[in-house]
Design an enzyme around this catalytic site. Structure first.
Site, PDB file in Angstrom:
ATOM      1  N   LYS A  85       0.834  -1.205   0.000  1.00 28.29           N
ATOM      2  CA  LYS A  85       0.000   0.000   0.000  1.00 28.29           C
ATOM      3  C   LYS A  85       0.871   1.259   0.000  1.00 28.29           C
ATOM      4  O   LYS A  85       0.667   2.170  -0.797  1.00 28.29           O
ATOM      5  CB  LYS A  85      -0.925   0.000   1.232  1.00 28.29           C
ATOM      6  CG  LYS A  85      -1.899   1.158   1.245  1.00 28.29           C
ATOM      7  CD  LYS A  85      -2.731   1.195   2.506  1.00 28.29           C
ATOM      8  CE  LYS A  85      -1.954   1.856   3.614  1.00 28.29           C
ATOM      9  NZ  LYS A  85      -2.695   2.008   4.857  1.00 28.29           N
ATOM     10  N   ASP A  97      -6.724   1.415   1.141  1.00 24.28           N
ATOM     11  CA  ASP A  97      -6.710   1.692   2.581  1.00 24.28           C
ATOM     12  C   ASP A  97      -8.108   1.389   3.124  1.00 24.28           C
ATOM     13  O   ASP A  97      -8.945   0.812   2.424  1.00 24.28           O
ATOM     14  CB  ASP A  97      -6.272   3.145   2.863  1.00 24.28           C
ATOM     15  CG  ASP A  97      -7.345   4.151   2.465  1.00 24.28           C
ATOM     16  OD1 ASP A  97      -8.337   3.755   1.806  1.00 24.28           O
ATOM     17  OD2 ASP A  97      -7.216   5.326   2.827  1.00 24.28           O
TER      18      ASP A  97
END
Ligand code: SF4
Length: 262
Positions: free
Chosen positions: A173, A192
């Site tokens: 991420k 997220d």
């Protein structure tokens, strides 16, 4: 040694069957116990998120609507260089961007280069970043990351996913955040908490694992939209599609969202 009190040994054919064998025979003769009727398996509780009876939102339509609503959607972490964004992104775990943006100016005023942060004392960094939470681990990560960037990449943040994810404190991420926002490379979709929640509510995925969600999103949207897509979903998640109380009544996607509550 044989027991002298025992009588002469019986021939094998006359010996009494062992108690265990007798018990087994009795059990075999006994009527089988009536089994209680089995309850039908309980239905799994419905998952939160999209109502499966409604079709998922059309990816192109929802992208266009969100882009019309948030034409300037962007990364809300303040940064001037890839290194600053990398530090800010590591600090943003379990913390608001607003809080990180209050801390990073102090941190970068004290440690203005990668080399300076690499040589920093853990306690000093902890003191500065304390308010972002998990400060011991985060201090360890950003100092370790700075050291790795100095030692393995001559002080320059690498621009490939494969290299980024080898740095301390950097997962897929975070790497996607850096690639998309510091290098303008659409390597993947940042998933997220907001992106994961909206993707589910909009019926774009049934996955819960962020890596699988990302793979599905990459299949639904053209590559050149991946970075902006995450910004749009994060903007909408923060402003309208709240985790606890989504404001469906004022949502631009309400007519196409399978999870709408209006
Ligand atoms: S606010 Fe409501 S209608 Fe809008 S995306 Fe979220 S759940 Fe769907």
């Amino acid at each position: 040694m044989a027991n002298k009190k025992q009588g002469p040994r019986q021939p094998l054919s006359q010996r009494r069957p062992k108690v265990v064998a007798v018990k087994k025979a009795a059990v075999a003769r006994a009527k089988p116990l009536k089994q209680p009727a089995r309850k039908p398996a309980a239905k799994p509780a419905p998952k939160l998120g999209a109502k499966r009876s409604l079709p998922p939102a059309n990816p192109t339509l929802l992208y266009d609507r969100l882009l019309a609503l948030y034409p300037d959607a962007h990364c809300e972490l303040d940064f001037r260089t890839p290194f600053e964004l990398l530090v800010a992104t590591i600090l943003s775990a379990q913390c608001t961007d607003k809080r990180v943006n209050m801390v990073t100016p102090v941190l970068f005023a004290r440690y203005s280069t990668v080399e300076a942060l690499a040589a920093a004392r853990q306690e000093d960094v902890e003191e500065i970043i304390k308010s972002t939470g998990f400060f011991r681990n985060k201090a360890k990560s950003i100092i370790g990351m700075a050291n790795a960037v100095v030692e393995r990449h001559a002080g320059e943040v690498p621009s490939t996913l494969a290299e980024l994810v080898t740095l301390p404190g950097v997962g897929r991420k975070t790497a996607n955040v850096i690639l998309g926002n510091a290098f303008n490379i659409n390597e993947g979709v940042v998933v997220d908490t907001h992106v994961g929640r909206l993707a589910t509510r909009l019926g774009l995925t049934r996955q819960t694992d962020p890596v699988k969600v990302e793979q599905e999103m990459m299949g639904l949207f053209p590559r050149d939209r991946w970075t902006m897509l995450a910004h749009l979903l994060i903007f909408h998640g923060r402003r309208v599609c709240d985790a606890k109380v989504p404001r469906c009544g004022e949502c631009t996607l309400a007519d196409v969202c399978p999870s709408r509550r209006v």
